[in-house]
Structures are given as C-alpha cells and as structure tokens.
Motif scaffolding. Structure first.
Motif, mmCIF file in Angstrom:
data_model
loop_
_atom_site.group_PDB
_atom_site.id
_atom_site.type_symbol
_atom_site.label_atom_id
_atom_site.label_comp_id
_atom_site.label_asym_id
_atom_site.label_seq_id
_atom_site.Cartn_x
_atom_site.Cartn_y
_atom_site.Cartn_z
ATOM 1 N N SER A 45 13.731 -6.878 -4.332
ATOM 2 C CA SER A 45 12.668 -7.516 -5.134
ATOM 3 C C SER A 45 11.289 -7.111 -4.630
ATOM 4 C CB SER A 45 12.835 -9.039 -5.127
ATOM 5 O OG SER A 45 12.736 -9.551 -3.813
ATOM 6 N N ILE A 46 11.108 -7.056 -3.310
ATOM 7 C CA ILE A 46 9.768 -6.768 -2.775
ATOM 8 C C ILE A 46 9.435 -5.277 -2.902
ATOM 9 C CG2 ILE A 46 8.298 -6.838 -0.707
ATOM 10 C CD1 ILE A 46 10.056 -9.246 0.235
ATOM 11 N N SER A 47 10.411 -4.412 -2.595
ATOM 12 C CA SER A 47 10.100 -2.975 -2.584
ATOM 13 C C SER A 47 10.291 -2.324 -3.946
ATOM 14 C CB SER A 47 11.008 -2.230 -1.606
ATOM 15 O OG SER A 47 11.035 -2.879 -0.387
ATOM 16 N N TYR A 48 11.266 -2.812 -4.724
ATOM 17 C CA TYR A 48 11.626 -2.095 -5.946
ATOM 18 C C TYR A 48 11.481 -2.927 -7.217
ATOM 19 C CZ TYR A 48 13.358 0.894 -2.283
ATOM 20 O OH TYR A 48 13.429 1.658 -1.156
ATOM 21 N N ALA A 97 10.054 -0.209 5.372
ATOM 22 C CA ALA A 97 9.087 -1.126 5.998
ATOM 23 C C ALA A 97 9.481 -2.586 5.759
ATOM 24 C CB ALA A 97 7.683 -0.867 5.442
ATOM 25 N N VAL A 98 9.959 -2.884 4.558
ATOM 26 C CA VAL A 98 10.366 -4.264 4.258
ATOM 27 C C VAL A 98 11.673 -4.593 4.991
ATOM 28 C CG1 VAL A 98 11.121 -5.811 2.408
ATOM 29 C CG2 VAL A 98 9.181 -4.274 2.044
ATOM 30 N N TRP A 99 12.542 -3.648 5.026
ATOM 31 C CA TRP A 99 13.841 -3.838 5.687
ATOM 32 C C TRP A 99 13.640 -4.204 7.166
ATOM 33 C CZ3 TRP A 99 17.547 0.945 6.464
ATOM 34 C CH2 TRP A 99 18.760 0.516 6.996
ATOM 35 N N VAL A 100 12.820 -3.430 7.874
ATOM 36 C CA VAL A 100 12.579 -3.712 9.293
ATOM 37 C C VAL A 100 12.032 -5.138 9.453
ATOM 38 C CG1 VAL A 100 11.201 -3.083 11.321
ATOM 39 C CG2 VAL A 100 12.173 -1.287 9.883
ATOM 40 N N SER A 101 11.082 -5.523 8.601
ATOM 41 C CA SER A 101 10.506 -6.860 8.743
ATOM 42 C C SER A 101 11.566 -7.927 8.501
ATOM 43 C CB SER A 101 9.324 -7.058 7.788
ATOM 44 O OG SER A 101 9.762 -7.136 6.453
ATOM 45 N N GLU A 102 12.399 -7.728 7.497
ATOM 46 C CA GLU A 102 13.407 -8.746 7.184
ATOM 47 C C GLU A 102 14.420 -8.906 8.312
ATOM 48 O OE1 GLU A 102 13.332 -10.945 4.991
ATOM 49 O OE2 GLU A 102 11.709 -10.150 3.770
ATOM 50 N N ILE A 103 14.806 -7.789 8.933
ATOM 51 C CA ILE A 103 15.777 -7.893 10.030
ATOM 52 C C ILE A 103 15.116 -8.589 11.227
ATOM 53 C CG2 ILE A 103 17.218 -6.581 11.655
ATOM 54 C CD1 ILE A 103 18.322 -6.427 8.823
ATOM 55 N N MET A 104 13.863 -8.235 11.527
ATOM 56 C CA MET A 104 13.201 -8.879 12.662
ATOM 57 C C MET A 104 12.990 -10.371 12.421
ATOM 58 S SD MET A 104 10.325 -6.295 14.132
ATOM 59 C CE MET A 104 10.806 -4.849 15.063
ATOM 60 N N ALA A 113 0.804 -1.229 0.000
ATOM 61 C CA ALA A 113 0.000 0.000 0.000
ATOM 62 C C ALA A 113 0.838 1.280 0.000
ATOM 63 C CB ALA A 113 -0.915 -0.003 1.225
ATOM 64 N N GLU A 114 2.106 1.197 0.355
ATOM 65 C CA GLU A 114 2.900 2.412 0.564
ATOM 66 C C GLU A 114 3.402 2.980 -0.780
ATOM 67 O OE1 GLU A 114 3.871 4.381 3.423
ATOM 68 O OE2 GLU A 114 4.371 5.462 1.584
ATOM 69 N N PRO A 115 2.972 4.171 -1.164
ATOM 70 C CA PRO A 115 3.427 4.705 -2.457
ATOM 71 C C PRO A 115 4.851 5.273 -2.406
ATOM 72 C CG PRO A 115 1.843 6.212 -1.426
ATOM 73 C CD PRO A 115 1.967 5.023 -0.513
#
Ligand code: SF4
Length: 415
Positions: A149-152, A53-60, A43-45
């Motif tokens: 891949s997920i964000s870009y 947002a993806v980075w934080v999830s991947e590190i956690m 949803a994030e434009p």
C-alpha cells in the motif's frame, strides 16, 4: 461458514466509511510525524528502492519503538541504500549494525530475503501484497500489506497492533483480539475501510492514530479525528447499552462481543477494548557466564567472546562463554559446572575456586526471563581454544562494544 457479525461491528454504511476516511486523512496530513522512511518513500522515484526502503522500516519497527528505530534506520540506509548493497553485506556486518535493536533474527532474515530478490527475482521487488508474502521470507501478512500500500498504492489493509486496538474500539470488538477468528474479522474491516486513492497514507494514518492518540492506557478521545465514528467512545459517553435493544445490538453469543463473564466495565471506558486472553508467563532460565580476561600484547585487558549457533535465540551473535544451567542448583555446583565447561573447551585445568562470582544480571526476552550468573576468571599466559568448538576471539572493551553482541551481554559487561 460462521455467521456474519451483527451490524454494530461492521462498517456497512458507505457514507460513514467515506467520512471516516476523509476525517482520518485530513488529520494525518496535519499531524503526521516526520519520519525518515516516510520522506524516502515519498521522494524515491525508483519503485524497487522505494519498496526496499519501506520494507526495512517495517521490519525494524516490528516490536520496536519508533524513537529507537530512527537512528538504526538512517545508518542502515546509508550503509546499504539498495537491495543489491544489502545482498553483498556479510551477516557479521548486519548483526553489528542490528546490535541493540533486539529480535536479531529480523536482520538476518531481511538480508536473506534481499539476496533472494537479487538472485531469483532479478532485483525486482514483488508489487502486490499477495506476491510479497508468498515470495519474501520473513514477510508476513501485515508487512506485505504495508509495503504494497505504501510503496505501490495497492488498496489493501495492514493490521498491526496499533490498528487492532483502533478497530476494536471503533467497533466495540471485545472478543479475544489475538484469536485467528477475530484477527480475520479485523482484516476484513481494514480492507473495507482503506482509502482507494491513498491506501498507503490511510494505513499509516490508522497506525499513527493508534501510536499517538488511541494509545493503550489513556487514549486522547477528545482530540480524536474519528471519535464520531467510534462505538466505544459513544458507549462511554452514554453509559450502559439502552435497556431496549435496537437492531444493531448483539445477540448473547456474538463472536465479537466481550465474553458474558467479562461484561463492560464502566471504570475502564474505551479501554474495555481490545481484550486479549491472558499471556503465558515467560519461562525462567539461568545461564552461567564467564568473563575471561587476559593481558593483551600492549598490557590492556582483553576478553574472550564466542559466537552463538547460527539458529535459535540470538543466532550468530557473540557472547562471553556461557552455559545454560538447571534451575535450583547450589552456587558451588553452578561454579563447578562452569569450570568443567571451560576446562573441556580450553583443554587445561580450570579450578572452580579460581572463578570469582561477580553478580546476577536479569534480562527479559519476549518469552524468557533470563538470569545470567556472572563469573570472572583472569588467565596468565596464552590459551589455545579447541577450534572444533564455537568460533571465538579476544577483544578489547571497545572492540566488544563494536561487535555483534546482544543488549543482554552488554549488561553483563557492565556488571
Ligand atoms: Fe480511540 Fe477514543 Fe478515538 Fe475511539 S474516540 S478511536 S477510543 S481515541
């Protein structure tokens, strides 16, 4: 250069690759779990916010289960929704939010990297896997591939533990899956397989398959959307390899097959793959820990906690005063060493006989089997601590639980 692996370990048929992508993505669209970072990424434009947002999830998610991460992730993103917000947080706040999630240096490194993006890259996230890995501390090859891949939408693979398992089964890779040579081959496979139009979804689908269907112990092959492409499944169905080798069969010294000394075990079925060289057993450590207690100004008990050094295991977290012990000391000697340590630190005599033994608490870190030998000591009157030693403070029990303390120390507190 090493010889290329035989055909059975590759994805060399373009029609099969197409079919595998189609089947996996259709299954993902039907069955994927609703996870907060997926919702945010979709949803994030704003590209920088999306990457963050993806980075934080991947590190956690590194070494931590999805179910555990969800609440931490939601709190984190509410508190620090942007790189800029995280860059302004204190390490203490980061450690407090991270407390209980384990592998504490991850939070610290994430914050350091956010500060770097803000101060050196003008707040702009790098957009490719290569740049992410090169420019962001703590971002390795897998995390970079996942973010890009997920964000870009970069068509690059992302090989984590789940993907290793799925690929090893799809292509009967039985050589040590932790060896760099095998890992490189798995990356080659992931880069060939990744869907060119939906790379982020494809990578998440492969991970999701590993997390929910192609699980380590009892994979649900009957429900698997890619079973018709799976060599391990075929091998299980048809038993032993055919007596007459065909062109796809491996030569005896194939670098990706199981070693000749560990042939296919039909009782294991598809879980013959992957295989890992045996892990080293964790190192045993003993640590004496003292719960120092005094009456606070309102009569409620207070406990002393001290801060660990800013690098190494549990860096920057708070704990009850602790002292690593040599193995095989007698209990009396352990007490004496702890009393001497406390005495030097408080600048007043501490008699070993005043220390009350509470019990032992065991905590397993990834590479350390830690035994805390827990003592308590009640103090009368005020105590002055040497300020040249570690930072320290007195806390109530509630404050203790809200502080940046490790899970291991919470166990000690409950002892
Ligand atoms: Fe994994 Fe079984 Fe699917 Fe093969 S068929 S990928 S072993 S779940």
């Amino acid at each position: 250069a090493p010889a290329p692996p035989p055909g059975r370990h590759l994805f060399s048929d373009p029609a099969e690759v197409e079919a595998l992508r189609r089947n996996l993505l259709a299954w993902y669209d039907r069955c994927k779990r609703d996870l907060p970072w997926r919702t945010l990424a979709a949803a994030e434009p704003d590209a920088d916010r999306r990457g963050y947002a993806v980075w934080v999830s991947e590190i956690m998610l590194q070494q931590t289960q999805v179910a555990t991460v969800i609440d931490y992730y939601t709190c984190w993103m509410q508190k620090w929704p942007t790189l800029q917000a995280l860059a302004q947080a204190s390490l203490e706040e980061v450690n407090e939010l991270w407390a209980g999630l384990g592998y504490y240096s991850r939070g610290k490194r994430l914050q350091e990297a956010a500060r770097k993006v803000v101060s050196e890259l003008a707040g702009r996230m790098p957009r490719t896997a290569e740049e992410l890995q090169k420019l962001l501390p703590g971002v390795g090859r897998y995390t970079a591939g996942a973010i890009a891949s997920i964000s870009y939408g970069q068509a690059t693979g992302a090989v984590d533990g789940n993907v290793i398992r799925v690929l090893c089964r799809l292509r009967c890779v039985g050589a040590d899956s932790s060896s760099p040579a095998v890992i490189d081959r798995l990356w080659d496979m992931a880069n060939v397989l990744v869907d060119r139009n939906r790379p982020g979804d494809f990578n998440q689908a492969l991970m999701e398959l590993g997390a929910t269907v192609c699980v380590p112990k009892s994979p649900l092959c009957g429900e698997c959307p890619v079973k018709q492409h799976c060599q391990a499944w075929r091998r299980k169905l048809f038993g032993k390899a055919p007596p007459v080798p065909d062109v796809e069969d491996c030569v005896w010294d194939c670098p990706l097959c199981p070693p000749a000394t560990e042939p296919w075990d039909s009782s294991l079925g598809v879980t013959n793959f992957p295989r890992k060289a045996a892990k080293k057993p964790p190192r045993a450590m003993r640590t004496a820990t003292c719960v120092l207690e005094r009456r606070g100004c309102h009569g409620a008990p207070e406990y002393l906690i001290v801060q660990r050094p800013s690098s190494g295991l549990l860096a920057g977290l708070w704990e009850f005063p602790s002292l690593p012990l040599a193995q095989d000391l007698q209990e009396e000697k352990e007490k004496k060493e702890l009393a001497d340590h406390l005495q030097a630190w408080m600048g007043r005599p501490v008699a070993a006989t005043g220390l009350q033994f509470i019990g032992e608490v065991i905590h397993i870190f990834s590479h350390i089997h830690q035994t805390y030998v827990v003592f308590s000591l009640h103090l009368d009157g005020d105590v002055t601590l040497d300020p040249a030693l570690s930072p320290s403070r007195w806390v109530t029990e509630d404050e203790f639980h809200a502080s940046a303390v490790s899970t291991a120390m919470k166990k000690v507190c409950g002892a």
